[in-house]
Design an enzyme around this catalytic site. Structure first.
Site, PDB file in Angstrom:
ATOM      1  N   HIS A  15      23.758  -2.941   6.438  1.00  0.00           N
ATOM      2  CA  HIS A  15      23.116  -2.348   7.618  1.00  0.00           C
ATOM      3  C   HIS A  15      21.676  -1.990   7.247  1.00  0.00           C
ATOM      4  O   HIS A  15      21.435  -0.990   6.579  1.00  0.00           O
ATOM      5  CB  HIS A  15      23.900  -1.112   8.067  1.00  0.00           C
ATOM      6  CG  HIS A  15      23.612  -0.707   9.479  1.00  0.00           C
ATOM      7  ND1 HIS A  15      24.588  -0.292  10.355  1.00  0.00           N
ATOM      8  CD2 HIS A  15      22.443  -0.656  10.175  1.00  0.00           C
ATOM      9  CE1 HIS A  15      24.037  -0.013  11.527  1.00  0.00           C
ATOM     10  NE2 HIS A  15      22.735  -0.217  11.436  1.00  0.00           N
ATOM     11  N   MET A  16      20.756  -2.829   7.681  1.00  0.00           N
ATOM     12  CA  MET A  16      19.362  -2.662   7.244  1.00  0.00           C
ATOM     13  C   MET A  16      18.773  -1.324   7.709  1.00  0.00           C
ATOM     14  O   MET A  16      19.201  -0.755   8.716  1.00  0.00           O
ATOM     15  CB  MET A  16      18.494  -3.816   7.751  1.00  0.00           C
ATOM     16  CG  MET A  16      18.296  -3.861   9.257  1.00  0.00           C
ATOM     17  SD  MET A  16      16.791  -4.788   9.689  1.00  0.00           S
ATOM     18  CE  MET A  16      15.527  -3.699   9.039  1.00  0.00           C
ATOM     19  N   HIS A  17      17.814  -0.832   6.975  1.00  0.00           N
ATOM     20  CA  HIS A  17      17.136   0.414   7.344  1.00  0.00           C
ATOM     21  C   HIS A  17      15.781   0.472   6.657  1.00  0.00           C
ATOM     22  O   HIS A  17      15.591  -0.097   5.590  1.00  0.00           O
ATOM     23  CB  HIS A  17      17.995   1.624   6.955  1.00  0.00           C
ATOM     24  CG  HIS A  17      18.547   1.566   5.572  1.00  0.00           C
ATOM     25  ND1 HIS A  17      19.676   0.841   5.251  1.00  0.00           N
ATOM     26  CD2 HIS A  17      18.118   2.120   4.428  1.00  0.00           C
ATOM     27  CE1 HIS A  17      19.931   0.975   3.963  1.00  0.00           C
ATOM     28  NE2 HIS A  17      18.995   1.732   3.434  1.00  0.00           N
ATOM     29  N   ILE A  18      14.862   1.164   7.304  1.00  0.00           N
ATOM     30  CA  ILE A  18      13.518   1.355   6.749  1.00  0.00           C
ATOM     31  C   ILE A  18      13.438   2.752   6.152  1.00  0.00           C
ATOM     32  O   ILE A  18      13.795   3.736   6.800  1.00  0.00           O
ATOM     33  CB  ILE A  18      12.435   1.206   7.840  1.00  0.00           C
ATOM     34  CG1 ILE A  18      12.517  -0.176   8.493  1.00  0.00           C
ATOM     35  CG2 ILE A  18      11.040   1.453   7.264  1.00  0.00           C
ATOM     36  CD1 ILE A  18      11.550  -0.376   9.659  1.00  0.00           C
TER      37      ILE A  18
END
Ligand SMILES: [Zn+2]
Length: 169
Positions: free
Chosen positions: A121-124
């Site tokens: 789950h991508m995140h910045i």
């Protein structure tokens, strides 16, 4: 040039937890809005959620996640990409008013080898930085200080968000 590490010893709890849990905590948070305060979810927008990293590299470490469980930028829609960038701007805005960092690290890690704690789950990452914070953190920081700071800062950012109408998408 000598490389300096930003020490974050409390992260060991997080690293230990990685092998024990396989669920996606971001999706859990997204699906339980009633726990937003307890989970330190700062903002919800149409396509994204902004929350505090419970195991911060530094005070005020925020995460911007798309609502959809997607691993990378290639899977993101134009709307999601735009919103993540606007939220990056707004995170810097709210943190700047609250804690006046001297700079920011804004980053994306893809794959565990690159340091992604949650590769599915991508995140910045938005990490505030201060001149000399590597030295300060190594000497002065401990888990209690950070935990206390997190709850206080959450309240502070909530107040500023309301006042400034952030996120301003
Ligand atoms: Zn997820």
């Amino acid at each position: 040039m000598q490389r300096k590490n930003l020490w974050a010893p409390w992260r060991i709890e997080y690293i230990k937890g990685l092998s024990e849990k396989s669920d996606c905590f971001v999706c859990d948070y997204i699906n339980s809005p009633e726990n937003d305060e307890q989970n330190h979810v700062l903002w919800r927008s149409q396509h994204c959620m902004v929350l505090f990293n419970r195991f911060p590299y530094n005070n005020g470490h925020l995460l911007i996640c798309p609502v959809r469980h997607i691993p990378d930028l290639d899977s993101a829609s134009d709307e999601e990409l735009l919103e993540m960038m606007k939220l990056t701007r707004d995170c810097q805005k709210v943190l700047s008013e609250a804690i006046m960092p001297h700079g920011f690290n804004v980053g994306l890690n893809f794959g565990r080898c690159a340091g992604a704690g949650l590769p599915e789950h991508m995140h910045i990452h938005i990490v505030p930085r201060w001149d000399g914070d590597t030295n300060f953190m190594a000497v002065c920081a401990d888990t209690d200080v950070i935990s206390q700071g997190l709850a206080n800062l959450f309240d502070q950012l909530k107040q500023i968000s309301k006042k400034q109408n952030l996120p301003n998408l």
